[in-house]
Design a protein around this motif. Sequence first.
Motif, PDB file in Angstrom:
ATOM      1  N   VAL A   1       0.814  -1.224   0.000  1.00 60.90           N
ATOM      2  CA  VAL A   1       0.000   0.000   0.000  1.00 60.90           C
ATOM      3  C   VAL A   1       0.848   1.274   0.000  1.00 60.90           C
ATOM      4  CG1 VAL A   1      -1.982  -1.107   1.092  1.00 60.90           C
ATOM      5  CG2 VAL A   1      -0.245  -0.023   2.518  1.00 60.90           C
TER       6      VAL A   1
ATOM      7  N   GLN B   1       2.627   4.310  -1.216  1.00 61.65           N
ATOM      8  CA  GLN B   1       2.540   5.105  -2.441  1.00 61.65           C
ATOM      9  C   GLN B   1       3.856   5.842  -2.662  1.00 61.65           C
ATOM     10  OE1 GLN B   1      -0.766   7.481  -1.226  1.00 61.65           O
ATOM     11  NE2 GLN B   1      -2.168   5.740  -1.232  1.00 61.65           N
ATOM     12  N   ASP B   2       4.170   6.069  -3.923  1.00 64.13           N
ATOM     13  CA  ASP B   2       5.421   6.748  -4.245  1.00 64.13           C
ATOM     14  C   ASP B   2       5.182   7.718  -5.398  1.00 64.13           C
ATOM     15  OD1 ASP B   2       7.924   7.594  -4.810  1.00 64.13           O
ATOM     16  OD2 ASP B   2       8.803   5.610  -5.156  1.00 64.13           O
ATOM     17  N   VAL B   3       5.151   8.986  -5.044  1.00 61.66           N
ATOM     18  CA  VAL B   3       4.837  10.003  -6.050  1.00 61.66           C
ATOM     19  C   VAL B   3       5.921  10.110  -7.122  1.00 61.66           C
ATOM     20  CG1 VAL B   3       5.894  11.939  -4.832  1.00 61.66           C
ATOM     21  CG2 VAL B   3       3.861  12.336  -6.241  1.00 61.66           C
TER      22      VAL B   3
ATOM     23  N   MET C   1       5.219   6.834 -10.372  1.00 62.16           N
ATOM     24  CA  MET C   1       3.870   6.466 -10.774  1.00 62.16           C
ATOM     25  C   MET C   1       3.896   5.885 -12.188  1.00 62.16           C
ATOM     26  SD  MET C   1       1.587   9.639  -9.321  1.00 62.16           S
ATOM     27  CE  MET C   1       2.443  10.915 -10.196  1.00 62.16           C
TER      28      MET C   1
ATOM     29  N   LYS D   1      -1.027   3.619 -10.562  1.00 65.14           N
ATOM     30  CA  LYS D   1      -1.213   5.067 -10.599  1.00 65.14           C
ATOM     31  C   LYS D   1      -0.701   5.758  -9.342  1.00 65.14           C
ATOM     32  CE  LYS D   1      -5.631   4.551 -11.687  1.00 65.14           C
ATOM     33  NZ  LYS D   1      -7.017   4.748 -12.138  1.00 65.14           N
ATOM     34  N   LEU D   2      -0.654   5.023  -8.240  1.00 70.10           N
ATOM     35  CA  LEU D   2      -0.176   5.615  -6.991  1.00 70.10           C
ATOM     36  C   LEU D   2       1.262   5.210  -6.696  1.00 70.10           C
ATOM     37  CD1 LEU D   2      -3.377   5.249  -4.763  1.00 70.10           C
ATOM     38  CD2 LEU D   2      -2.510   7.293  -5.880  1.00 70.10           C
ATOM     39  N   GLY D   3       1.938   4.665  -7.689  1.00 73.61           N
ATOM     40  CA  GLY D   3       3.338   4.294  -7.517  1.00 73.61           C
ATOM     41  C   GLY D   3       3.531   3.016  -6.717  1.00 73.61           C
ATOM     42  N   ARG D   4       2.490   2.200  -6.564  1.00 74.04           N
ATOM     43  CA  ARG D   4       2.600   0.954  -5.798  1.00 74.04           C
ATOM     44  C   ARG D   4       3.072  -0.170  -6.719  1.00 74.04           C
ATOM     45  NH1 ARG D   4      -3.381   1.733  -3.313  1.00 74.04           N
ATOM     46  NH2 ARG D   4      -3.786   1.547  -5.539  1.00 74.04           N
TER      47      ARG D   4
ATOM     48  N   ASP E   1      -4.284  10.726 -15.467  1.00 73.41           N
ATOM     49  CA  ASP E   1      -3.710   9.559 -16.110  1.00 73.41           C
ATOM     50  C   ASP E   1      -4.508   9.099 -17.328  1.00 73.41           C
ATOM     51  OD1 ASP E   1      -4.622   8.154 -13.061  1.00 73.41           O
ATOM     52  OD2 ASP E   1      -5.818   7.976 -14.871  1.00 73.41           O
TER      53      ASP E   1
ATOM     54  N   GLU F   1       1.618  16.731  -3.019  1.00 78.48           N
ATOM     55  CA  GLU F   1       1.813  15.308  -3.313  1.00 78.48           C
ATOM     56  C   GLU F   1       0.479  14.635  -3.616  1.00 78.48           C
ATOM     57  OE1 GLU F   1       4.625  12.407  -1.093  1.00 78.48           O
ATOM     58  OE2 GLU F   1       2.633  11.987  -0.329  1.00 78.48           O
TER      59      GLU F   1
ATOM     60  N   ASP G   1      -0.532  15.546  -7.112  1.00 77.49           N
ATOM     61  CA  ASP G   1       0.271  14.828  -8.105  1.00 77.49           C
ATOM     62  C   ASP G   1      -0.182  13.375  -8.226  1.00 77.49           C
ATOM     63  OD1 ASP G   1       1.653  17.113  -8.561  1.00 77.49           O
ATOM     64  OD2 ASP G   1       3.444  16.540  -7.430  1.00 77.49           O
ATOM     65  N   LEU G   2      -0.486  12.738  -7.077  1.00 77.67           N
ATOM     66  CA  LEU G   2      -0.880  11.330  -7.095  1.00 77.67           C
ATOM     67  C   LEU G   2      -2.289  11.135  -7.658  1.00 77.67           C
ATOM     68  CD1 LEU G   2       0.538  10.171  -3.651  1.00 77.67           C
ATOM     69  CD2 LEU G   2       1.084   9.115  -5.848  1.00 77.67           C
TER      70      LEU G   2
ATOM     71  N   ARG H   1      -9.342   7.430  -5.206  1.00 79.39           N
ATOM     72  CA  ARG H   1      -7.891   7.527  -5.085  1.00 79.39           C
ATOM     73  C   ARG H   1      -7.492   8.594  -4.058  1.00 79.39           C
ATOM     74  NH1 ARG H   1      -4.951   8.657 -10.447  1.00 79.39           N
ATOM     75  NH2 ARG H   1      -6.871   7.763 -11.232  1.00 79.39           N
TER      76      ARG H   1
ATOM     77  N   VAL I   1      -5.000   7.977  -0.896  1.00 78.22           N
ATOM     78  CA  VAL I   1      -3.821   8.789  -0.587  1.00 78.22           C
ATOM     79  C   VAL I   1      -3.960   9.383   0.809  1.00 78.22           C
ATOM     80  CG1 VAL I   1      -2.500  10.830  -1.253  1.00 78.22           C
ATOM     81  CG2 VAL I   1      -3.373   9.285  -3.020  1.00 78.22           C
TER      82      VAL I   1
ATOM     83  N   GLN J   1      -3.013   6.974   3.523  1.00 78.80           N
ATOM     84  CA  GLN J   1      -1.572   6.819   3.701  1.00 78.80           C
ATOM     85  C   GLN J   1      -0.945   8.034   4.371  1.00 78.80           C
ATOM     86  OE1 GLN J   1       0.327   3.936   2.831  1.00 78.80           O
ATOM     87  NE2 GLN J   1      -1.769   3.201   2.894  1.00 78.80           N
TER      88      GLN J   1
END
Lengths: 295, 494
Positions: free
Chosen positions: A55, A57-59, A62, A76-79, B238, B288, B291-292, B354, B358, B361
């Motif tokens: 879970v 996330q990594d901006v 992505m 899409k969330l960098g997972r 996206d 952030e 962006d996500l 989404r 986010v 998290q």
Amino acid sequence: MSIALETPNAAARPHRLAWLRDMVGRRSGAIGLAIVLAHVVLALVSPWIAPYDPVAQDVTSMLVAPGAEHWLGTDKLGRDVFTRTLLGGREALLITALASIIAMIWGGLLGMMLGLVGGRIDEWVMRVVDALLSIPWILTLLLFVTILGTGTVVLIFILGFSYGLTVIRIARAAALDIVTKDFVLAAQARGHDRWTIVNRELMPNVRDSLAVEAAMNWSWMLLGFSSLSFLGFGVAPPTPDWGLMISDSRGIMATAPWTVVAPMVALASLIIGINLAADALAKALGIDRSQKAPL
Amino acid sequence: MMMRHGLAMAAIAALMATTAAAETTLRRSGDLGFGGAENLDPISPTRFYEANDLIYNRLVSWGPDGLPAPELAKSWSASPDAMEWTLVLQDGVKFHDGSDFDATDVKYSLERIKDPALESPVTSVLNMIDRVEVVDPLTAKIVLSSAHADLPLLFLDYRVRMIPDGSGATIATTGIGTGPFKLETLDPEGTTVLLANDDYWQGRPKVDRVEIISIPDQEARIQALLGGQLDYSDLNGDQVATFEGNEDFVIQHYPSGDWQGLVMRTDTAPFTDARVRKALRMVVNRQEMADLVVGPGGGTPSCDHPVWAGDSYRSAIECGADIEGAKALLAEAGYADGIDIDVHTSDLEAGMVRMVEVYQQQAAPAGIRVNIVMAAPDGFWSDVWMVEPFVSTSWGQRPADQILNEAYRSGSSWNESYFADAEFDSLLDQARAELDLTKRTALYHAAQAALWERGGSLIPYHINGVRAVRAVVKGMPEAGEDYIAWHLVEKTGD
């Protein structure tokens, strides 16, 4: 003068696990079992072997395409898609396995009891079952989910109840073949109660049909569960789940196909594996599946 | 022989004429957000805005500078104390039933908004209107109960539309307006058909028909667009890549004041405590999150102020993620071990779910344990929003005074956070009555600061709009839907 009575399990099997040897001896059975076992083992050990937090996330990464760092890319969330695919079957396998057991127990017992009791009760209950089965399965599931909500326990009972309806038919049909046999009549003449007759006389003879039914039911249940997740009524995000992963990324299928292909392949392979195994099991147990009611 | 030849030529000519005059249909989507309860009454809580936009006119429209420009009101002026506003109306405007539009219709349309029985969300926007006087058929005088220096800005509201005098009982199904299109069939759950208004006062529309096809799911809308069943659709970050390089589509980017966010009911525990509310909001890294959720460049960060960057009344609050500050506030409020909350969301609009993922998290390090509860897209606005204690939300762009009053004033029907703050209400009252621009601006800034301190809305960013339009559609500006002159939109093919 002696009277020849039919006895239960007249054609006794040479060995308790002969069916398994027969099943593995068939190519489809071996492949199917291997696939299912692989999925079960991966589901069990995946929390320890998954390379990333499912879970997290990594901006900065992505929708990264598959590569050395992320074998199956990122979403899409960098997972990490590989991690999420590895873990994505755990909920589905657990929930549907437990639901299958529930479906077999309540559907099997009720079906056998109806076959034994017969008469008006049998008639009425079966018409209700027929009516419920005439509703498309996805609608039945959505109806229950709308009324009862989601959550692991609720889903187990919803799936267990819904898919138990088909088991009633199978168990009842198998029981009807047996209730006129001498050993059942003899048990009735001895004054055994119905529960004892179901347990001692019917169960051993219906067990094979139910085992095949259970396997088939499991694969349909997996499909049903994933459909619910796809529609947003199964597992809640961000839990990794194949149906949810496909749903979440379906809009970017053309530009980031890895986000969808991995969970699709995982789900499809498990269902194919179960079907191959169920087919081989039916053959090993000498059951003609073409005679069974459609699920 | 000559005669037969002549007939053939005539037939070919007729066929060509028919082909040349082939009906052009613009197809757009409806989101079915009210689960089929959508209707054509522009001020109804379940208004069918996708249709109303094309059927009715407003008194003013958005000018290119973000200020009101003439529409049905040709010009306007205020008394020195801003207690009376006089509107001069366009001449020669007719409703779809052939009747003339005049000042009595303005009086009826505006005064009807105050009817409490209608429970209109617009009431709070225009509640300062005391009455409307008909000076002559083309002049209406609006008398206010409290001064309002920016009244025409409020007429930019997408629901403040002009309907015929006395039509309130039937307008929900008849849809009689002065707009470029008139109703053919109303089917909010299926396809609603509008036909070009040949007598439209700004000139006949360039397409003959508009079909509004209900598709509740954003991804399904994109597939419908790709399949040629729709002519345009909004995109999220996206989804842009799907259309890039595709010559059949034009991608439009435009600034907007639209936002998606999360909203807590301030009348329901634990959100009754302002410290909890602020803690839940201050954990967010807004850049952030933007962006996500909407992709790099897809959003302009906001510190929970609903006033967008293009509005001169927007305050300059700065906010970064403050996990330690949130922990301290939660501990002070009695949640030293963290807090468990359910957030209800739905796949109704792209990014909604989404954003909650986010948020889950980003909030976790502060001990905020978010459980995501999914709801069905259709009926989300009726069954979940303003019902459950913590939900996803989505708003369209509105001028500062309007959004602050509509979404946060005590008792407003779309006060989604059930915010009841006498000091905040007083700031809004003072701002409306303040004729000095500098002082008025300061009051609006103070109101936004109050929301940051005590509000129940998490507004992480305003969305920079992206839209994919089929290349055969012309005349659609790179701006939000509110800016589109629908009679100028045309299709050069099908």
